[in-house]
Design a protein around this motif. Structure first.
Motif, short mmCIF file in Angstrom:
data_model
loop_
_atom_site.label_atom_id
_atom_site.label_comp_id
_atom_site.label_asym_id
_atom_site.label_seq_id
_atom_site.Cartn_x
_atom_site.Cartn_y
_atom_site.Cartn_z
N ALA A 226 -91.10 59.79 64.67
CA ALA A 226 -90.09 60.85 64.83
C ALA A 226 -89.65 60.93 66.29
O ALA A 226 -90.34 60.47 67.19
CB ALA A 226 -90.68 62.19 64.38
N GLU A 227 -88.49 61.53 66.52
CA GLU A 227 -87.89 61.61 67.86
C GLU A 227 -88.83 62.28 68.86
O GLU A 227 -88.96 61.85 69.99
CB GLU A 227 -86.59 62.41 67.78
N GLU A 228 -89.52 63.35 68.43
CA GLU A 228 -90.40 64.06 69.36
C GLU A 228 -91.58 63.18 69.81
O GLU A 228 -92.06 63.30 70.92
CB GLU A 228 -90.92 65.36 68.75
N ASP A 229 -92.02 62.26 68.93
CA ASP A 229 -93.12 61.38 69.30
C ASP A 229 -92.67 60.32 70.30
O ASP A 229 -93.45 59.88 71.14
CB ASP A 229 -93.70 60.69 68.04
N ILE A 230 -91.40 59.89 70.19
CA ILE A 230 -90.88 58.89 71.12
C ILE A 230 -90.97 59.39 72.55
O ILE A 230 -91.38 58.67 73.45
CB ILE A 230 -89.42 58.51 70.75
N ASP A 231 -90.59 60.65 72.76
CA ASP A 231 -90.66 61.22 74.11
C ASP A 231 -92.10 61.27 74.63
O ASP A 231 -92.35 60.98 75.81
CB ASP A 231 -90.06 62.63 74.13
N LYS A 232 -93.02 61.63 73.76
CA LYS A 232 -94.42 61.69 74.18
C LYS A 232 -94.95 60.30 74.54
O LYS A 232 -95.69 60.14 75.51
CB LYS A 232 -95.28 62.31 73.07
N LEU A 233 -94.56 59.31 73.73
CA LEU A 233 -94.99 57.94 74.00
C LEU A 233 -94.41 57.43 75.32
O LEU A 233 -95.09 56.77 76.10
CB LEU A 233 -94.56 57.03 72.85
N ALA A 234 -93.14 57.74 75.56
CA ALA A 234 -92.51 57.33 76.80
C ALA A 234 -93.19 57.97 78.00
O ALA A 234 -93.41 57.32 79.04
CB ALA A 234 -91.03 57.69 76.79
N GLU A 235 -93.56 59.25 77.87
CA GLU A 235 -94.23 59.94 78.97
C GLU A 235 -95.59 59.32 79.27
O GLU A 235 -96.00 59.21 80.43
CB GLU A 235 -94.40 61.44 78.64
N ILE A 236 -96.32 58.88 78.23
CA ILE A 236 -97.60 58.19 78.46
C ILE A 236 -97.37 56.90 79.24
O ILE A 236 -98.10 56.58 80.18
CB ILE A 236 -98.30 57.89 77.10
N MET A 237 -96.34 56.15 78.83
CA MET A 237 -96.02 54.90 79.52
C MET A 237 -95.69 55.17 81.00
O MET A 237 -96.13 54.43 81.89
CB MET A 237 -94.84 54.22 78.85
N TYR A 238 -94.94 56.23 81.23
CA TYR A 238 -94.56 56.55 82.60
C TYR A 238 -95.76 56.96 83.44
O TYR A 238 -95.87 56.58 84.61
CB TYR A 238 -93.53 57.69 82.61
N ARG A 239 -96.66 57.73 82.84
CA ARG A 239 -97.84 58.17 83.61
C ARG A 239 -98.72 56.97 83.97
O ARG A 239 -99.28 56.91 85.07
CB ARG A 239 -98.63 59.22 82.81
N TYR A 240 -98.82 56.01 83.06
CA TYR A 240 -99.56 54.78 83.36
C TYR A 240 -98.87 54.01 84.49
O TYR A 240 -99.51 53.54 85.43
CB TYR A 240 -99.64 53.91 82.10
#
Length: 826
Positions: A226-240
């Protein structure tokens, strides 16, 4: 150039919407508080009435024209005493009736404090790795396992890596500071704990071992969530990615860049993610950055985001590409968009980006040295913004516009400074003061800060003119107000107040030298005991600079023993700064190491001096890639190499210093400080040529040293006397090496006269006549003349420490014994 017609208005479409009204719910929470709500927050957004958060921190935007799936510009969020934390996440927010907009705010100053912490952690981690690598390179070089060129190439490669790291570290420290512990999963909380403990490599390893980065990549590639999960996944990638960049090193930099690129390519239709990657490329100065900004321009979802991209394009063209015509074209394009009367943007947003665009155009004209056009833009903008502030009762809007107005005043002042228009500079500084004072209202702290700002400008003008009496008057007024502010907030303002105290001491060195020791000792005690300076880095920096003031004072008075004590102490503080934050204090570290080398040479500790010089040269070579040049440091390195046996390399260093100092003196022939500096270069270069048995060249440069120091000596005999004596003595030796014994005796007699004069001047120089007697004994022995044995005996039987300031004598005796009982040698 008129920037806006008086009849220009912004019209918002109030009816005829193509879409039904939609609502975006959200919450505002306090940073790192277990999701505590923050009531009373004011929020505005494009095409939605303004709203506030309720007691539970909830709010709701009601949009008349937007629909789910559309992006909106970041809302304006305001509450006095707080700052927005997750601004990057909410910029370009995708509207959703299911997914709440979660906004995080923190008490003012939280992010800056946290950023400084992560900055220090990151730099310390990276610097330890580089120190170890530098030590390994130096050991290989000393063992002659690599050549000088190979060593230089390796150091320069490390410097490039450091430069890339330092260019980005500030932004990544801030990104990490904005991570809200309330919003991350268990693994990432463990990662954050490791980072806080300075274990950055272990934190990266935990990310990789946990598998969450691999999972995020797979899910983003599949786009099945879902769209809301995409943002969370992107934020994890960015934090890494941000953690990799924070850790430093080419390998980690590549990991960070790859992560940003992956998100942008996985979500190519989302402005936010493509834009973040484009900003990443700007920091890396990649050649295809403009291509990615073109993609952002096509994905722009409203006028504000489009103008934002154009403004960045202008900045890139202006600063990186130096293409001012292209920069101007982007500025004009942005203004054409903003001239659309049907633009849909809250007035506060519109005015902010409108003025920012004109400010960008002014900076472009300024870069082109078209000062007339730049001034016209700045002056029109000052008029317009001032009118808008006067007509508004919205404090958030007033704050934003006042900040922009201050920037424009500052730029306009800089132009008049370049033109040498002092009266206009003072006029603008006064207007800026009135602006700040008006904004302060009845806030005593803000009023004091504004008054200090005005007085600070006068203080710097006085210092530039070397009018220390006027500067002392200004600094006393500043201190009186600074003390009031310090007492209001002693913890947060201690370091700032201490810096103003230090500025006062620096000026009083010139105006009240007789009170210097009392004044600086009192300040030193305050730094150590009274001021509540929480940062060890700040306190060490202050103590280091105190030692530098002591060194300057004792140098002027010719008190070498006391000067050396403070050189040693300054070196110790610099070593501590090297452990705490080497990148921020690199200039201080280099300066302290150079002084320490000079001191070791004075004490005949040549092996230690050479080791220190090789270490310093490594650090200095790396700084050189960034354009750093300090002739005094190069002089110290070259001298230590000559004294330590690396004659050719030392002479090579000193020849470069000589060339640059001679060039400076051609441009500024009356620069007394440079005249004094070049005498040491000539003298030490003569020593090097003597070691290489190039005696004619040694005499040539030694005579230059002698001729200059002789003219300078009468201006401050205590400070310059030691150098005058030694350079006269060295001139005698140089003549002997060139078989001119008559001149050698003549200069030896002059050295004796200088030594006797210095002894009469101050008992600190009571060992100097003995220095000359010892040298004379050696020369007479070489010339087979009587009296040599008795003269040499007075030196060889001398007991260390029986006379003050005997380092020169001990150096000479050691040199005599080391070189088969000879000072005058060929």
């Amino acid at each position: 150039m008129k920037t806006k017609n008086a009849c220009f208005w912004i019209f918002l479409l109030l009816s005829g919407s193509a879409y039904a009204q939609m609502s975006q719910k959200g919450t505002v929470q306090i940073f790192n508080s277990n999701k505590s709500p923050l009531p009373g927050v004011q929020l505005t957004a494009t095409d939605a009435p303004a709203t506030d958060t309720d007691a539970s921190g909830n709010f709701q935007f009601n949009f008349s024209k937007q629909k789910p799936g559309m992006a909106i510009a970041s809302p304006n969020v305001y509450k006095k005493g707080y700052e927005l934390v997750n601004k990057d996440m909410i910029n370009g927010w995708i509207l959703s009736e299911k997914r709440p907009l979660s906004i995080v705010m923190a008490p003012e100053g939280t992010i800056e404090e946290s950023k400084n912490k992560y900055y220090s952690i990151s730099v310390a981690h990276f610097s330890k790795k580089q120190e170890k690598a530098i030590e390994e390179i130096n050991q290989l070089y000393i063992a002659q396992k690599i050549s000088l060129q190979e060593r230089s190439d390796r150091l320069k490669a490390m410097a490039e890596e450091s430069r890339s790291f330092m260019n980005q570290i500030d932004q990544y420290a801030e990104k990490f500071a904005r991570i809200n512990p309330d919003d991350i999963n268990t693994i990432e909380k463990q990662v954050l704990e490791l980072v806080n403990a300075g274990k950055l490599s272990e934190a990266i390893e935990l990310y990789n071992k946990s598998g969450i980065i691999t999972q995020a990549r797979e899910k983003l590639s599949q786009k099945t969530k879902a769209e809301e999960d995409i943002d969370k996944l992107a934020e994890i990638m960015y934090r890494y990615a941000d953690l990799c960049a924070l850790t430093g090193g080419m390998e980690n930099e590549k990991k960070a860049n790859d992560a940003y690129k992956f998100v942008a390519e996985a979500l190519p239709d989302r402005f936010t993610y493509v834009f973040k990657y484009a900003l990443q490329k700007i920091g890396l100065e990649d050649s295809d950055t403009m291509e990615w900004l073109d993609k952002c321009q096509k994905l722009s979802f409203d006028e504000k985001s489009l103008v934002q991209v154009l403004n960045i394009k202008s900045t890139l063209a202006r600063h990186h590409q130096k293409d001012y015509i292209k920069a101007l074209e982007y500025d004009i394009n942005a203004l054409e968009i903003l001239s659309n009367k049907n633009i849909s943007m809250p007035s506060g947003d519109y005015y902010a980006i409108y003025h920012q665009t004109f400010y960008s155009m002014g900076k472009t004209y300024e870069a082109m040295n078209e000062f007339k056009e730049a001034k016209e833009i700045y002056e029109d903008q000052i008029k317009e913004i001032s009118e808008e502030i006067a007509d508004s009762d919205n404090q958030l809007f007033i704050n934003i516009q006042s900040s922009q107005l201050a920037n424009i005043y500052s730029s306009l002042t800089d132009i008049y400074k370049k033109e040498g228009n002092v009266s206009k500079v003072n006029e603008l500084s006064e207007k800026l003061f009135e602006l700040n004072k008006k904004n302060a209202g009845d806030n005593e702290e803000a009023i004091l800060e504004a008054e200090i700002g005005r007085q600070e400008s006068l203080f710097h003008q006085a210092v530039e003119k070397a009018d220390y009496k006027l500067a002392a008057g200004s600094i006393k007024e500043i201190l009186a107000k600074a003390e009031k502010l310090y007492k209001m907030r002693p913890l947060s303002r201690a370091y700032w107040y201490a810096l103003w105290n230090f500025a006062y001491i620096s000026v009083s060195t010139e105006t009240e030298p007789e009170n210097f020791l009392t004044t600086i000792k009192a300040f030193e005690d305050k730094v150590a005991n009274e001021f509540k300076i929480n940062s060890e880095e700040q306190k060490t920096s202050l103590l280091y600079n105190i030692e530098k003031q002591y060194i300057l004072y004792y140098s002027k008075n010719g008190n070498k023993p006391e000067e050396r004590k403070h050189v040693e102490q300054a070196y110790q503080y610099a070593e501590k700064l090297n452990q705490l934050n080497p990148a921020r204090f690199v200039l201080e570290i280099i300066s302290a190491q150079a002084s320490y080398i000079d001191m070791l040479l004075e004490l005949s500790e040549h092996d230690k001096a050479l080791k220190a010089a090789i270490d310093l040269e490594a650090l200095y070579t790396m700084q050189g890639v960034w354009g750093f040049q300090d002739l005094r440091t190069e002089n110290s390195i070259g001298t230590a190499m000559v004294c330590g046996g690396l004659y050719e390399l030392g002479v090579e260093h000193l020849e470069k210093v000589k060339k640059d100092r001679e060039k400076h003196l051609k441009q500024k022939p009356n620069d007394v400080d440079m005249m004094g500096s070049i005498t040491t270069t000539y003298n030490n270069l003569s020593l090097g040529y003597g070691k290489l048995k190039k005696y004619a060249k040694a005499l040539e440069v030694q005579k230059k040293a002698y001729e200059i120091i002789k003219t300078l000596y009468p201006h401050n005999k205590a400070q310059l006397g030691t150098n005058y004596l030694l350079m006269t003595l060295n001139t005698s030796i140089a003549y002997y090496q060139n078989s001119n014994n008559a001149e050698a005796l003549k200069f030896l007699q002059e050295a004796e006269n200088i030594a006797n004069e210095l002894k009469e001047l101050n008992q600190l120089f009571s060992s100097y006549p003995l220095v000359v007697r010892f040298a004379k004994g050696d020369l007479l022995a070489k010339l087979s003349q009587p009296g040599s044995e008795e003269l040499l005996k007075t030196g060889l039987e001398y007991k260390s420490g029986t006379l003050p300031n005997d380092a020169v004598l001990l150096y000479l005796i050691n040199d005599y014994r080391t070189n088969n009982n000879s000072i005058y040698r060929k």
